[in-house]
Every structure is written in C-alpha cells, then in structure tokens.
Design a protein around this motif. Structure first.
Motif, PDB file in Angstrom:
ATOM      1  N   GLN A 191       0.829  -1.206   0.000  1.00  0.00           N
ATOM      2  CA  GLN A 191       0.000   0.000   0.000  1.00  0.00           C
ATOM      3  C   GLN A 191       0.868   1.262   0.000  1.00  0.00           C
ATOM      4  OE1 GLN A 191      -0.272  -2.667   2.019  1.00  0.00           O
ATOM      5  NE2 GLN A 191      -2.337  -2.855   2.888  1.00  0.00           N
ATOM      6  N   HIS A 192       1.937   1.211   0.785  1.00  0.00           N
ATOM      7  CA  HIS A 192       2.805   2.387   0.864  1.00  0.00           C
ATOM      8  C   HIS A 192       3.530   2.626  -0.455  1.00  0.00           C
ATOM      9  CE1 HIS A 192       5.198   5.499   2.815  1.00  0.00           C
ATOM     10  NE2 HIS A 192       6.171   5.068   2.022  1.00  0.00           N
ATOM     11  N   GLN A 193       4.114   1.578  -1.016  1.00  0.00           N
ATOM     12  CA  GLN A 193       4.871   1.755  -2.248  1.00  0.00           C
ATOM     13  C   GLN A 193       3.982   2.179  -3.411  1.00  0.00           C
ATOM     14  OE1 GLN A 193       7.302  -1.723  -2.999  1.00  0.00           O
ATOM     15  NE2 GLN A 193       8.729  -1.209  -1.359  1.00  0.00           N
ATOM     16  N   THR A 194       2.761   1.652  -3.457  1.00  0.00           N
ATOM     17  CA  THR A 194       1.832   2.044  -4.512  1.00  0.00           C
ATOM     18  C   THR A 194       1.474   3.523  -4.413  1.00  0.00           C
ATOM     19  OG1 THR A 194       0.873  -0.181  -4.607  1.00  0.00           O
ATOM     20  CG2 THR A 194      -0.447   1.615  -5.520  1.00  0.00           C
ATOM     21  N   SER A 195       1.156   3.978  -3.208  1.00  0.00           N
ATOM     22  CA  SER A 195       0.794   5.385  -3.028  1.00  0.00           C
ATOM     23  C   SER A 195       2.015   6.294  -3.182  1.00  0.00           C
ATOM     24  CB  SER A 195       0.125   5.602  -1.662  1.00  0.00           C
ATOM     25  OG  SER A 195       0.908   5.093  -0.608  1.00  0.00           O
ATOM     26  N   PHE A 196       3.189   5.807  -2.816  1.00  0.00           N
ATOM     27  CA  PHE A 196       4.416   6.597  -2.963  1.00  0.00           C
ATOM     28  C   PHE A 196       4.715   6.843  -4.437  1.00  0.00           C
ATOM     29  CE2 PHE A 196       9.229   6.615  -3.021  1.00  0.00           C
ATOM     30  CZ  PHE A 196       9.361   7.905  -2.539  1.00  0.00           C
ATOM     31  N   LEU A 197       4.609   5.808  -5.259  1.00  0.00           N
ATOM     32  CA  LEU A 197       4.840   5.975  -6.695  1.00  0.00           C
ATOM     33  C   LEU A 197       3.832   6.955  -7.290  1.00  0.00           C
ATOM     34  CD1 LEU A 197       6.226   5.296  -9.342  1.00  0.00           C
ATOM     35  CD2 LEU A 197       4.748   3.272  -9.529  1.00  0.00           C
ATOM     36  N   LYS A 198       2.573   6.828  -6.908  1.00  0.00           N
ATOM     37  CA  LYS A 198       1.543   7.751  -7.404  1.00  0.00           C
ATOM     38  C   LYS A 198       1.874   9.189  -6.998  1.00  0.00           C
ATOM     39  CE  LYS A 198      -2.359   4.507  -7.498  1.00  0.00           C
ATOM     40  NZ  LYS A 198      -3.682   4.162  -6.903  1.00  0.00           N
ATOM     41  N   ALA A 199       2.376   9.360  -5.788  1.00  0.00           N
ATOM     42  CA  ALA A 199       2.740  10.701  -5.318  1.00  0.00           C
ATOM     43  C   ALA A 199       3.883  11.270  -6.152  1.00  0.00           C
ATOM     44  CB  ALA A 199       3.135  10.649  -3.842  1.00  0.00           C
ATOM     45  N   LEU A 200       4.892  10.455  -6.413  1.00  0.00           N
ATOM     46  CA  LEU A 200       6.022  10.922  -7.221  1.00  0.00           C
ATOM     47  C   LEU A 200       5.573  11.302  -8.629  1.00  0.00           C
ATOM     48  CD1 LEU A 200       8.755   8.291  -6.207  1.00  0.00           C
ATOM     49  CD2 LEU A 200       8.541  10.655  -5.398  1.00  0.00           C
ATOM     50  N   LEU A 201       4.743  10.484  -9.226  1.00  0.00           N
ATOM     51  CA  LEU A 201       4.255  10.751 -10.578  1.00  0.00           C
ATOM     52  C   LEU A 201       3.416  12.031 -10.618  1.00  0.00           C
ATOM     53  CD1 LEU A 201       3.263   7.129 -11.692  1.00  0.00           C
ATOM     54  CD2 LEU A 201       5.311   8.423 -12.359  1.00  0.00           C
ATOM     55  N   SER A 202       2.714  12.313  -9.517  1.00  0.00           N
ATOM     56  CA  SER A 202       1.880  13.514  -9.472  1.00  0.00           C
ATOM     57  C   SER A 202       2.714  14.789  -9.510  1.00  0.00           C
ATOM     58  CB  SER A 202       0.997  13.504  -8.213  1.00  0.00           C
ATOM     59  OG  SER A 202       1.750  13.829  -7.046  1.00  0.00           O
ATOM     60  N   TYR A 203       4.020  14.683  -9.194  1.00  0.00           N
ATOM     61  CA  TYR A 203       4.929  15.822  -9.268  1.00  0.00           C
ATOM     62  C   TYR A 203       5.604  15.920 -10.639  1.00  0.00           C
ATOM     63  CZ  TYR A 203       4.421  16.832  -4.329  1.00  0.00           C
ATOM     64  OH  TYR A 203       3.902  17.186  -3.104  1.00  0.00           O
ATOM     65  N   GLY A 204       5.142  15.094 -11.575  1.00  0.00           N
ATOM     66  CA  GLY A 204       5.703  15.136 -12.915  1.00  0.00           C
ATOM     67  C   GLY A 204       7.017  14.401 -13.060  1.00  0.00           C
ATOM     68  N   LEU A 205       7.353  13.556 -12.093  1.00  0.00           N
ATOM     69  CA  LEU A 205       8.587  12.774 -12.151  1.00  0.00           C
ATOM     70  C   LEU A 205       8.348  11.506 -12.964  1.00  0.00           C
ATOM     71  CD1 LEU A 205       9.578  13.204  -8.398  1.00  0.00           C
ATOM     72  CD2 LEU A 205      10.665  14.321 -10.372  1.00  0.00           C
ATOM     73  N   VAL A 206       9.360  11.097 -13.723  1.00  0.00           N
ATOM     74  CA  VAL A 206       9.239   9.906 -14.568  1.00  0.00           C
ATOM     75  C   VAL A 206       9.496   8.636 -13.770  1.00  0.00           C
ATOM     76  CG1 VAL A 206      10.143   8.726 -16.613  1.00  0.00           C
ATOM     77  CG2 VAL A 206       9.887  11.219 -16.614  1.00  0.00           C
ATOM     78  N   CYS A 207      10.461   8.697 -12.840  1.00  0.00           N
ATOM     79  CA  CYS A 207      10.796   7.557 -11.965  1.00  0.00           C
ATOM     80  C   CYS A 207      11.150   6.303 -12.777  1.00  0.00           C
ATOM     81  CB  CYS A 207       9.636   7.224 -11.025  1.00  0.00           C
ATOM     82  SG  CYS A 207       8.994   8.594 -10.102  1.00  0.00           S
ATOM     83  N   LYS A 208      12.137   6.420 -13.664  1.00  0.00           N
ATOM     84  CA  LYS A 208      12.545   5.256 -14.452  1.00  0.00           C
ATOM     85  C   LYS A 208      13.042   4.135 -13.558  1.00  0.00           C
ATOM     86  CE  LYS A 208      13.725   7.526 -18.805  1.00  0.00           C
ATOM     87  NZ  LYS A 208      14.807   7.793 -19.793  1.00  0.00           N
ATOM     88  N   ASN A 209      13.772   4.502 -12.514  1.00  0.00           N
ATOM     89  CA  ASN A 209      14.276   3.510 -11.553  1.00  0.00           C
ATOM     90  C   ASN A 209      13.280   3.392 -10.400  1.00  0.00           C
ATOM     91  OD1 ASN A 209      15.623   1.857  -9.790  1.00  0.00           O
ATOM     92  ND2 ASN A 209      17.264   3.312  -9.335  1.00  0.00           N
ATOM     93  N   ARG A 210      12.564   2.277 -10.374  1.00  0.00           N
ATOM     94  CA  ARG A 210      11.574   2.068  -9.314  1.00  0.00           C
ATOM     95  C   ARG A 210      12.006   0.996  -8.321  1.00  0.00           C
ATOM     96  NH1 ARG A 210       6.007   2.937 -12.976  1.00  0.00           N
ATOM     97  NH2 ARG A 210       6.703   4.979 -13.805  1.00  0.00           N
ATOM     98  N   GLU A 211      13.301   0.703  -8.320  1.00  0.00           N
ATOM     99  CA  GLU A 211      13.887  -0.169  -7.296  1.00  0.00           C
ATOM    100  C   GLU A 211      14.319   0.730  -6.152  1.00  0.00           C
ATOM    101  OE1 GLU A 211      14.049  -3.435  -7.201  1.00  0.00           O
ATOM    102  OE2 GLU A 211      13.045  -3.636  -9.146  1.00  0.00           O
ATOM    103  N   TRP A 212      13.414   0.989  -5.228  1.00  0.00           N
ATOM    104  CA  TRP A 212      13.654   2.005  -4.198  1.00  0.00           C
ATOM    105  C   TRP A 212      14.886   1.709  -3.345  1.00  0.00           C
ATOM    106  CZ3 TRP A 212      10.988   5.129  -6.672  1.00  0.00           C
ATOM    107  CH2 TRP A 212       9.670   4.909  -7.061  1.00  0.00           C
ATOM    108  N   GLY A 213      15.201   0.429  -3.180  1.00  0.00           N
ATOM    109  CA  GLY A 213      16.363   0.075  -2.367  1.00  0.00           C
ATOM    110  C   GLY A 213      17.690   0.427  -3.003  1.00  0.00           C
ATOM    111  N   SER A 214      17.684   0.795  -4.292  1.00  0.00           N
ATOM    112  CA  SER A 214      18.931   1.116  -4.995  1.00  0.00           C
ATOM    113  C   SER A 214      19.308   2.592  -4.881  1.00  0.00           C
ATOM    114  CB  SER A 214      18.807   0.733  -6.473  1.00  0.00           C
ATOM    115  OG  SER A 214      17.873   1.578  -7.139  1.00  0.00           O
ATOM    116  N   TYR A 215      18.465   3.406  -4.271  1.00  0.00           N
ATOM    117  CA  TYR A 215      18.772   4.829  -4.122  1.00  0.00           C
ATOM    118  C   TYR A 215      19.782   5.057  -3.001  1.00  0.00           C
ATOM    119  CZ  TYR A 215      15.195   6.131  -7.490  1.00  0.00           C
ATOM    120  OH  TYR A 215      14.478   6.288  -8.653  1.00  0.00           O
ATOM    121  N   ARG A 216      20.349   6.267  -2.973  1.00  0.00           N
ATOM    122  CA  ARG A 216      21.412   6.560  -1.995  1.00  0.00           C
ATOM    123  C   ARG A 216      20.933   6.300  -0.569  1.00  0.00           C
ATOM    124  NH1 ARG A 216      22.699  11.109  -5.455  1.00  0.00           N
ATOM    125  NH2 ARG A 216      21.384  12.469  -4.173  1.00  0.00           N
ATOM    126  N   HIS A 217      19.727   6.710  -0.292  1.00  0.00           N
ATOM    127  CA  HIS A 217      19.128   6.492   1.025  1.00  0.00           C
ATOM    128  C   HIS A 217      17.732   5.928   0.843  1.00  0.00           C
ATOM    129  CE1 HIS A 217      22.434   8.611   2.847  1.00  0.00           C
ATOM    130  NE2 HIS A 217      22.165   9.710   2.155  1.00  0.00           N
TER     131      HIS A 217
END
Length: 224
Positions: free
Chosen positions: A18-44
C-alpha cells in the motif's frame, strides 16, 4: 533502561504494498518519470531521500522543506485512498509485543523511512491512540536511515528522561534496517520469512517470522 526501536512497514504493519503504490503515485503527481523504481537502490532508503534524488536528477534542483512537506500531504491522501481498497493488517503479535515492552518498563521508539502522516496512520491502526507522537522519527525530519534511527534514540532519551540506554535493539524487516543497525552498532532483530536476504549481514538466530515467535527472555530482554 533498555530501548527497542521499530521500523513500521513490513515490521509492525503489513503495509509495504500500500505504501509503495501510493508513494509511486505521489512521485508521478509531481511530474517525475521515476525510471528507476527499485527504491532500495537509491542513496538512502527513505521517502524524502528518494524524492530529493529524483527531483535533482530529473529537474536539476534539490527540493526544500516546503516541497517535502507537500510530498507528505500528497502521499498521505493517496495512502488513505489505497488502504480504503486494500486494508492494513498487523504483523502477527506486533501489538501485544509492543504493549508487553511498555508494561515491563522497556522504552519504545519508532523509526521509519516513511513520511510522518502515513506513519501516523499505521501506528494508530496498530496501537490505537495510546502511542506517543514524540517517539516517532520519520523521513520528514531526516533523509538517511541512520539519521532517522539516531533521531529515534534522541527522542526516546528525551521522552523517557534517560541519558544513556543500557541496551538498544532495532527491529526491522529489510536489509537496509539490518545494515543501518550494524552501522550504528545496534543489536538487530529481523522480522522476516526470507532469511536468505540477510545472509552475510546478520545471524539467522536473530531472525523471526513474526512477533509471535519471539519471547523477551529469548532475546535477552529483562525488566530493569
């Protein structure tokens, strides 16, 4: 006094999807493309850090505090919508375990890579109105998991009036929870049915499928 710090998603509540689904929707709502959706691969591995990294990468600037607070509100609204369709569930034994710690005089705090408003919903779902807001450290205040956990320790120290805890245990379900605990020299207890992902990071004896499989005596927690 001893302190137990808890991650929330996947540790106390079955809320990762539920969290990851709503988080992705939130990011997309800011006009972000989010090509990398492997959240664990980010710096933090936190909502605010991923948001900041994506905005810097795709838009060329670092968002400020106001934008992070806006993300919190957007994510909260989308999260409520998501759980209206896919209700939250507690990890087995989680509420009873936390309540037992408090009854035995063991300090409790919460450290999550989630934004505060969504984290508040999850803790209220699990514990009702009895949990204390001042014991929650989130991605609103810090970017890195280490900072979030250190913030939880400081909050607990202030709330309980304890300058130094005799023992600190960190409970989590993700590899990042284990590596954060190790980086901060904290004891780690994993809540997972997938022991393989922790191989080489922590002893399998510190891994449990749910809280129903843990006893305070078994992990060496005693009354003060």
């Amino acid at each position: 006094m001893q302190l137990c710090i808890f991650d929330i998603d996947g540790t106390l509540t079955d809320s990762v999807v539920q969290h990851q689904t709503s988080f992705l929707k939130a990011l997309l709502s800011y006009g972000l493309v989010c090509k990398n959706r492997e959240w664990g691969s980010y710096r933090h591995h936190s909502d605010s850090a991923i948001f900041c990294e994506l905005v810097e990468l795709e838009k060329g600037y670092l968002p400020g505090k106001d934008e992070i607070e806006s993300l919190d509100a957007t994510l909260h609204s989308l999260f409520l919508e998501e759980v209206s369709h896919t209700p939250l569930r507690a990890i087995a034994g989680a509420r009873a375990f936390v309540e037992t710690l408090e009854k035995r005089g063991i300090a409790v705090a919460f450290a999550t890579g989630s934004m505060r408003s969504s984290a508040r919903e999850k803790l209220t779902f699990l514990l009702g109105d009895g949990w204390r807001e001042e014991l929650l450290s989130t991605a609103n205040e810090y970017l890195s998991r280490e900072e979030i956990v250190e913030g939880a320790i400081r909050r607990a120290s202030k709330a309980y009036g304890i300058a130094h805890f005799s023992r600190i245990l960190s409970f989590g379900d993700g590899l990042w929870d284990a590596t954060t605990a190790r980086a901060l020299s904290l004891e780690f207890i994993g809540i997972t049915s997938d022991e393989a992902k922790f191989r080489g990071v922590c002893d399998r004896k510190s891994l449990y499928p749910t809280f129903e499989h843990i006893t305070l005596e078994g992990i060496g927690l005693t009354q003060p």
